[in-house]
Design a protein around this motif. Structure first.
Motif, mmCIF file in Angstrom:
data_model
loop_
_atom_site.group_PDB
_atom_site.id
_atom_site.type_symbol
_atom_site.label_atom_id
_atom_site.label_comp_id
_atom_site.label_asym_id
_atom_site.label_seq_id
_atom_site.Cartn_x
_atom_site.Cartn_y
_atom_site.Cartn_z
ATOM 1 N N THR A 1 13.048 -1.447 -4.193
ATOM 2 C CA THR A 1 13.470 -1.478 -5.511
ATOM 3 C C THR A 1 13.967 0.708 -5.349
ATOM 4 O OG1 THR A 1 11.843 -2.239 -6.690
ATOM 5 C CG2 THR A 1 12.951 -0.207 -7.635
ATOM 6 N N GLU B 1 -4.354 -5.760 -9.381
ATOM 7 C CA GLU B 1 -3.411 -6.660 -8.366
ATOM 8 C C GLU B 1 -3.817 -8.344 -9.165
ATOM 9 O OE1 GLU B 1 -4.204 -6.962 -4.211
ATOM 10 O OE2 GLU B 1 -4.871 -5.358 -4.357
ATOM 11 N N LYS C 1 0.753 2.710 -10.041
ATOM 12 C CA LYS C 1 0.260 2.529 -8.733
ATOM 13 C C LYS C 1 1.687 3.935 -8.535
ATOM 14 C CE LYS C 1 -1.067 -1.315 -8.197
ATOM 15 N NZ LYS C 1 -2.144 -2.403 -7.440
ATOM 16 N N THR C 2 0.598 4.553 -7.889
ATOM 17 C CA THR C 2 1.188 6.006 -7.535
ATOM 18 C C THR C 2 2.069 5.583 -6.629
ATOM 19 O OG1 THR C 2 -0.512 6.372 -6.045
ATOM 20 C CG2 THR C 2 -0.233 7.378 -7.949
ATOM 21 N N ASN D 1 6.519 -3.382 -2.710
ATOM 22 C CA ASN D 1 4.972 -4.352 -2.871
ATOM 23 C C ASN D 1 4.931 -5.066 -1.303
ATOM 24 O OD1 ASN D 1 2.989 -5.487 -3.521
ATOM 25 N ND2 ASN D 1 4.302 -7.300 -5.030
ATOM 26 N N VAL E 1 2.040 -0.439 -2.859
ATOM 27 C CA VAL E 1 3.426 1.063 -3.904
ATOM 28 C C VAL E 1 4.098 1.422 -2.122
ATOM 29 C CG1 VAL E 1 5.283 1.834 -4.329
ATOM 30 C CG2 VAL E 1 4.050 0.434 -5.732
ATOM 31 N N ALA F 1 4.664 3.485 -9.861
ATOM 32 C CA ALA F 1 5.489 2.226 -10.030
ATOM 33 C C ALA F 1 4.736 1.549 -10.833
ATOM 34 C CB ALA F 1 5.876 2.079 -8.970
ATOM 35 N N GLY G 1 0.323 -5.013 -3.022
ATOM 36 C CA GLY G 1 -0.418 -4.371 -4.657
ATOM 37 C C GLY G 1 -0.451 -3.298 -4.129
ATOM 38 N N VAL H 1 11.560 1.454 -2.671
ATOM 39 C CA VAL H 1 10.194 1.461 -1.721
ATOM 40 C C VAL H 1 9.678 -0.643 -2.615
ATOM 41 C CG1 VAL H 1 8.759 2.975 -3.406
ATOM 42 C CG2 VAL H 1 9.293 1.218 -4.862
ATOM 43 N N PHE I 1 12.986 -0.855 -14.830
ATOM 44 C CA PHE I 1 12.257 0.144 -14.990
ATOM 45 C C PHE I 1 11.509 0.244 -16.590
ATOM 46 C CE2 PHE I 1 16.468 2.417 -13.609
ATOM 47 C CZ PHE I 1 15.587 2.560 -12.231
ATOM 48 N N SER J 1 13.066 -7.791 -0.908
ATOM 49 C CA SER J 1 14.171 -6.829 -2.556
ATOM 50 C C SER J 1 13.300 -5.490 -2.222
ATOM 51 C CB SER J 1 14.311 -7.424 -3.537
ATOM 52 O OG SER J 1 12.783 -7.402 -3.938
ATOM 53 N N GLY K 1 6.581 -9.966 -8.130
ATOM 54 C CA GLY K 1 6.331 -8.963 -6.916
ATOM 55 C C GLY K 1 6.870 -8.209 -6.636
ATOM 56 N N THR K 2 8.333 -7.970 -7.662
ATOM 57 C CA THR K 2 9.093 -6.707 -7.250
ATOM 58 C C THR K 2 8.614 -5.154 -7.846
ATOM 59 O OG1 THR K 2 10.218 -6.556 -8.829
ATOM 60 C CG2 THR K 2 11.217 -8.132 -6.723
ATOM 61 N N VAL K 3 8.982 -4.465 -8.228
ATOM 62 C CA VAL K 3 8.248 -2.760 -8.028
ATOM 63 C C VAL K 3 9.475 -2.156 -9.147
ATOM 64 C CG1 VAL K 3 7.774 -1.146 -7.357
ATOM 65 C CG2 VAL K 3 7.012 -2.615 -5.450
ATOM 66 N N ALA K 4 8.745 -1.663 -10.198
ATOM 67 C CA ALA K 4 9.011 -1.129 -11.154
ATOM 68 C C ALA K 4 8.994 0.377 -11.372
ATOM 69 C CB ALA K 4 9.906 -1.848 -12.214
ATOM 70 N N LEU K 5 9.823 0.683 -12.143
ATOM 71 C CA LEU K 5 9.807 2.297 -11.474
ATOM 72 C C LEU K 5 9.255 2.752 -13.737
ATOM 73 C CD1 LEU K 5 12.700 4.120 -9.514
ATOM 74 C CD2 LEU K 5 10.156 3.473 -8.737
ATOM 75 N N ILE L 1 4.038 -2.633 -9.961
ATOM 76 C CA ILE L 1 4.737 -3.955 -9.246
ATOM 77 C C ILE L 1 4.963 -5.530 -10.665
ATOM 78 C CG2 ILE L 1 3.589 -6.584 -8.290
ATOM 79 C CD1 ILE L 1 2.473 -4.005 -6.859
#
Lengths: 716, 164
Positions: free
Chosen positions: B39, A344, A667-668, B53, B58, A682, B56, B51, A586, B37, A688-692, A684
C-alpha cells in the motif's frame, strides 16, 4: 527461581508504585479534610495511607522514608484519638511532608536529592504542633496496644487460637492471680474470654481459697502458640492448658462460614457427635437442646457461641480487607499486548467472515458468526479493562488550584462533576498536560483578584468547575471559570501585532477565540511564573489533536470562560468508512462523516471546475483526495463525495467509491512516516492488505494553508 | 571497520538486484516474505514503496533498486521482501527491502572481504560494507544501517515541499 535480590528489587518497585498511589490518595484526603476537619473517615484514611507507606517502606529498606513518615503518622494518630484538632497548619505541613516523601522516593532512583533540612523542619514543626496539645497523652488506650504486634513486625499473619485455661483448685495457694494471666493474653490481640462457672459450688460449700473457675479464651493474634504458652509458664504444673489453632489466615476457604455450634462443641470434646445427632431431631437451637438435656451446661454453650462469633468477626474483617484488594496490579504493557492481540483477532475474524460469505456453506457461516460474536465481546471487555475513571486526574488538580491560588493571592475553589466518567488509560494520561495548561490559564488570566471580583459584584471566591460526561462515542470534558472572560478586542489586537492575521481580516467570535491556541500567543500583560510566556495553549491544541479530539472555547466578557474538550472514548479501535480511489483503499473515521453524495462530471461542469458542490442548497467545498494523495489514474464517470464536519466546518472529500463501514483497528505507521500529513495511521483489511486512515482535520488544515489567499496571513 | 566485528559476521544472505549479487549480514535479517501487495503511502519518495502487513503490524517497504539508482522493481514470481532490523535514530526498527530474487546463505571468511574501491562503483560507497568474492563473482555486501540513516528517511519534508 527468583533470587532474593530480584525479589527485593521487585518488592521495591512495587512499593514505589504503591506509594505513588497512596500519596495521591493522601493528597486527596488531606484536601478534603481541610474542608471537613472533623470527618473521622477522612482522618482514618490519612492515617492508614501514612501507616501503609511507613510499613511497606520499612519492609523494602526505605528506612529514611519509614522514619520520616512515622513522625507524621504520630501526629495523625493523635488526631485520630481526638487529642489534636485538624488545622490549616497541620494540613499544610502534612501536604509538605507528602511532597517530601515523594522526593525521597524519587531520590532513591537517583532522580533528585533529598534536602534533609526540609525533612527536619517539617518534623520539628509537627512536633511543635503535637506537643502543644499532647498534655493529656498519659492515658494509653488498650486499642493502640492491640495494634502493636503488627507494628513491631512480630510475624506474618493473624491466627486465631482456642485456649482452655483450667487451673487446679490449689492455684490460689501459690498467690497466682489468673486474671493477670488473662489480661496478658488480652494484650496480645483481639481476645474474647468466657469464664466457666458451672463447677462453682453453692455458697455454703464454697471455699474461696480454691479455684473452681476455668476459662475459654479465643484469641486472634500474630504471636505464635509458644508465646501464648509462655504466658502460663509459671503455672504450668498447676493447670491444664490447651492451645489450639482454630482459624488461620490463608488456610480459610472463603465460601464457608465457620463451624456450626455443635461441631465446635464436638471438636472440643464437650459433647459426643452421636449424642448430638440424636438430639438434632428436635427443633430447638442446638445450644438450648444440649442444656435442656443436661449434656453441657450453659457456660460451655456460651463459650462455644463466643468462639463462633469471634471467628466470624475475624473472618468478616479479613473479608473486608480482601474485598478492598479485589483488584490486581498488571503492568500496562501486558494490557497493550493484549489489545494488540485482540486487534489481530478482529482482523482475522473479518477475513473469516469474508471467506464464509463467499463460500456460503451453512456450517462455516454459523461458525463465522459465532466467532464474530465472541470477538466483539472480547474486544468490548478488553476495552473496558483499559477504562479508568477520570476522577484521579481531577483530584490532582485540586492541589494545583490550591497552591496556585495561594501563590497569586486569589481565592479560588475547584468543584468537579462526573469524576466517575471512564476513559481509555492512554487518553487520560495524555489529558493531563492540556488540563494543567487550561486550569493554569483560568486561574492566572481568568479569575480576578478578590477585590476586583467584589467590585464587579461577584463573590470574592472564584470557582473553577471541572466536569466530565459522555456524549455518544465521545467524552466531553469542560473547564468552566467564572472569571473575567476572554477579551475579544485584546486577542484581535495581539493577533494582528503578532502577524497571525491581517489587520483587516474579519473573523467570527469562534475564530478569534481559536487564536489563543496559536503558538506564542499570550495576552497577559505581565509574565508571571504561572503563565504568560505564550507556551501552553498551543500544547493543549496539539495534544488534543493527537488524541483525535476537538477543543471549543466559549466566553463572555465579565462572566467567565468555558473550554470544552471533546475526546474519543478509545484510541485503539474506531468505526471507519472504507472508500476506494483507483486501486487504493482508505479509511475515513466515521465519527466525522456526515453523509455521502454523488458527484458527476456534469456537476463539475456546472461549478466551472471550482471545488464546491451544492448539497440541498448548501455550498460545500470539497477536496479531491486523488489529487492530494497524488494518485495517477483516470477518475470514473461518477464519483462520490464524503461530507465531513470538523470544527463546525463542512468539507467534502471526493473518492471513487464508498465501500462501507469497517471496524478499524488502528496501527501506527511508525517513525518513518511520522511527518506525513493527511494520514494518521493504518489498518489491516479483511484480505490482509493495509489501508491508510485519512486524517481529516489535518488534511483540511493543510489544504487551507496552501490556498493562496490564506497563505500570506497564516505565518506558521 | 574493526577486525573483531568482521571476524564475527561471517554468514550472509545473498540476493539479486537486476543481475548483480548483493549480500546482507544474516544477523540483520528477520525473515524473507513473498512479495504480494503493497500500500503506497502518499507524498513519500518514489523508493518508499509503501507498507505491508507483517502478521498484524504495519511495516514500511523500500525499493532497493530505486534507492541505488536502478529501475523500479517489477513484481515477478521471484520477487521477495527481505525483512530486516535496522537501527534508526538509535532504536531498532523493522523494515522490508525488495529484492528481485533471494539466493542463498553463504559463509565468507573476513579475509575474503575487501573494502569497496572509492571510484568506479556507481553507488554511494558509504552504503557498502565491503566486496566479497566467491567463484570469481563479486558480491556487494551492504551496510543496511547506513542505507536507512535518519537523513535518508527524512524525506517527508522534501516531499511535502515539492508537492506545494
Amino acid at each position: 527461581m527468583i533470587g532474593e535480590d530480584d525479589g527485593l528489587a521487585a518488592g521495591r518497585e512495587a512499593f514505589k508504585e504503591e506509594a505513588a498511589e497512596l500519596l495521591a490518595e493522601l493528597e486527596t484526603s488531606l484536601l478534603e479534610l481541610e474542608e471537613n476537619p472533623t470527618d473521622e473517615d477522612l482522618i482514618g484514611r490519612v492515617f492508614r495511607a501514612m501507616h501503609t507507606v511507613k510499613g511497606s517502606g520499612a519492609m523494602f529498606g526505605f528506612d529514611d522514608i519509614a522514619e520520616f513518615t512515622h513522625e507524621v503518622e504520630t501526629a495523625f494518630d493523635m488526631v485520630r484519638m481526638g487529642k489534636l484538632a485538624v488545622s490549616k497548619e497541620l494540613t499544610n505541613l502534612t501536604l509538605r511532608a507528602r511532597d517530601q516523601i515523594r522526593t525521597m522516593i524519587e531520590a532513591s532512583e537517583g532522580k533528585t536529592t533529598v534536602d534533609h533540612n526540609v525533612s527536619k523542619e517539617i518534623i520539628d514543626s509537627l512536633q511543635v504542633l503535637t506537643r502543644g496539645s499532647s498534655v493529656s497523652a498519659a492515658g494509653q488506650e488498650p486499642e493502640t496496644e492491640t495494634r502493636k504486634p503488627s507494628d513491631s513486625g512480630d510475624i506474618t499473619h493473624a491466627v486465631t487460637y482456642r485456649i482452655r485455661f483450667k487451673p487446679f483448685a490449689d492455684l490460689f495457694i501459690t498467690g497466682t492471680n489468673p486474671i493477670l494471666l488473662i489480661n496478658e493474653l488480652r494484650q496480645m490481640g483481639n481476645c474474647m474470654v468466657v469464664a466457666q462457672t458451672d463447677a462453682i459450688p453453692h455458697l455454703e460449700e464454697f471455699n474461696p481459697e480454691s479455684c473452681a473457675t476455668y476459662w475459654d479464651i479465643i484469641l486472634t493474634t500474630t504471636h505464635s502458640s509458644n508465646a501464648i504458652k509462655d504466658v502460663f509458664i509459671f503455672v504450668d504444673d498447676m493447670c491444664d492448658i490447651h492451645v489450639e489453632v482454630i482459624d488461620e489466615e490463608g488456610e480459610y476457604d472463603e465460601d464457608e462460614g465457620y463451624m456450626k455450634l455443635g461441631q465446635i462443641l464436638a471438636a472440643r470434646g464437650d459433647v459426643k457427635i452421636d449424642e448430638l445427632k440424636k438430639l438434632l431431631g428436635k427443633q430447638k437451637k442446638v445450644g438450648e437442646i444440649l442444656v435442656d438435656a443436661g449434656i453441657v451446661d450453659s457456660g460451655h454453650i456460651k463459650s462455644a457461641l463466643a468462639e463462633q462469633q469471634h471467628v466470624k468477626e475475624v473472618r468478616e474483617q479479613r473479608q473486608k480487607s480482601t474485598d478492598s484488594a479485589a483488584s490486581i496490579r498488571v503492568p500496562s504493557d501486558r494490557l497493550d499486548k493484549l489489545v494488540d492481540l485482540v486487534g489481530e483477532l478482529v482482523t482475522v475474524q473479518a477475513r473469516l467472515s469474508q471467506t464464509a460469505a463467499i463460500d456460503a456453506q451453512a456450517v462455516l457461516t454459523s461458525i463465522a458468526e459465532e466467532v464474530e460474536r465472541l470477538t466483539w465481546e472480547l474486544r468490548d471487555s478488553m476495552m473496558s479493562i483499559r477504562m479508568l475513571p477520570i476522577g484521579t486526574t481531577f483530584s490532582k488538580f485540586k492541589r494545583l488550584v490550591r497552591d496556585l491560588s495561594i501563590d497569586l493571592g486569589k481565592e479560588i475553589q475547584m468543584t468537579t462533576d462526573g469524576a466517575e466518567t471512564e476513559l481509555d488509560k492512554t487518553v487520560i494520561e495524555k489529558l493531563n498536560d492540556p488540563l494543567v495548561h487550561i486550569i493554569r490559564n483560568s486561574i492566572d488570566h481568568g479569575i480576578e483578584k478578590p477585590d476586583v471580583r467584589e467590585a464587579a459584584g461577584k463573590p470574592r471566591m472564584g470557582t473553577v468547575h471541572l466536569s466530565a460526561g459522555h456524549a455518544g462515542a465521545n467524552v466531553l470534558i469542560k473547564i468552566e471559570d467564572d472569571g473575567a472572560g476572554l477579551d475579544k478586542d485584546r486577542i484581535l489586537k495581539k493577533a494582528i501585532d503578532n502577524g497571525l492575521i491581517a489587520p483587516d481580516a474579519e473573523l467570527s467570535e469562534k475564530e478569534i477565540f481559536g487564536m489563543i491556541f496559536a503558538p506564542g500567543f499570550s495576552t497577559a500583560q505581565t509574565i508571571t511564573n504561572v503563565s504568560g510566556r505564550g507556551v501552553g495553549m498551543d500544547v493543549v491544541k496539539k495534544n488534543i489533536d493527537a488524541l483525535r479530539g476537538l477543543v471549543e472555547v466559549k466566553s463572555k466578557k465579565g462572566t467567565g470562560t468555558t473550554i470544552t474538550l471533546r475526546l474519543p472514548l478509545t484510541l485503539a479501535i474506531i468505526d471507519g468508512l472504507l472508500v476506494k480511489i483507483a486501486d487504493e483503499v482508505f479509511v475515513i473515521p466515521l465519527a466525522v462523516v456526515e453523509e455521502c453524495v454523488e458527484l458527476t462530471k456534469k456537476d463539475i461542469e456546472r461549478t466551472h471546475g471550482r471545488h464546491v458542490s451544492n448539497v440541498r442548497g448548501n455550498l460545500i467545498p470539497y477536496i479531491r483526495l486523488r489529487e492530494h494523495f497524488l494518485i495517477d489514474a483516470e477518475e470514473p464517470e461518477m464519483e462520490q463525495i464524503v461530507i465531513t464536519e470538523v470544527e463546525d466546518k463542512k468539507v467534502g472529500f471526493v473518492v471513487d467509491y464508498v465501500i462501507g463501514e469497517h471496524q478499524t483497528v488502528i496501527k501506527t505507521l511508525g517513525r518513518v512516516f511520522k511527518d506525513i500529513s493527511g494520514v494518521s495511521g493504518a489498518t489491516i483489511l479483511g484480505d490482509g492488505t493495509v489501508a491508510l486512515i485519512v486524517d481529516i482535520p489535518n488534511l483540511v488544515r493543510s489544504v487551507e494553508r496552501h490556498e493562496p489567499v490564506a497563505a500570506d496571513t497564516v505565518g506558521v | 571497520m574493526s577486525a573483531v566485528a568482521e571476524a564475527e559476521a561471517t554468514q550472509y544472505l545473498t540476493f539479486k538486484l537486476e543481475d548483480e549479487m548483493f549480500a546482507l549480514d544474516i544477523s540483520k535479517v528477520r525473515e524473507v516474505l513473498e512479495f504480494s501487495s503493497v500500500t503506497k503511502v502518499p507524498r513519500t519518495p518514489e523508493f518508499m514503496r509503501g507498507v505491508i502487513n507483517l502478521r498484524g503490524s504495519v511495516v514500511p517497504v523500500v525499493d532497493l533498486r530505486l534507492k541505488f539508482g536502478m529501475t523500479r522493481t517489477e513484481k515477478t514470481v521471484n520477487t521477495c521482501v527481505i525483512i530486516v532490523e535496522v537501527s534508526f535514530e538509535n532504536e531498532s526498527m523493522v523494515l522490508g527491502a525488495l529484492a528481485d530474487s533471494v539466493q542463498e546463505v553463504i559463509e565468507l571468511e573476513p579475509e575474503k572481504i575487501e573494502p569497496a574501491p572509492n571510484i568506479g562503483m556507481q553507488l554511494r560507497t558509504d552504503f557498502i560494507k565491503g566486496m566479497g568474492k566467491r567463484d570469481e563473482e563479486f558480491i556487494i555486501i551492504l551496510d543496511i544501517d547506513k542505507i536507512f540513516t535518519a537523513d535518508e528517511l527524512a524525506f517527508a519534508q522534501e516531499a511535502s515541499q515539492s508537492a506545494s
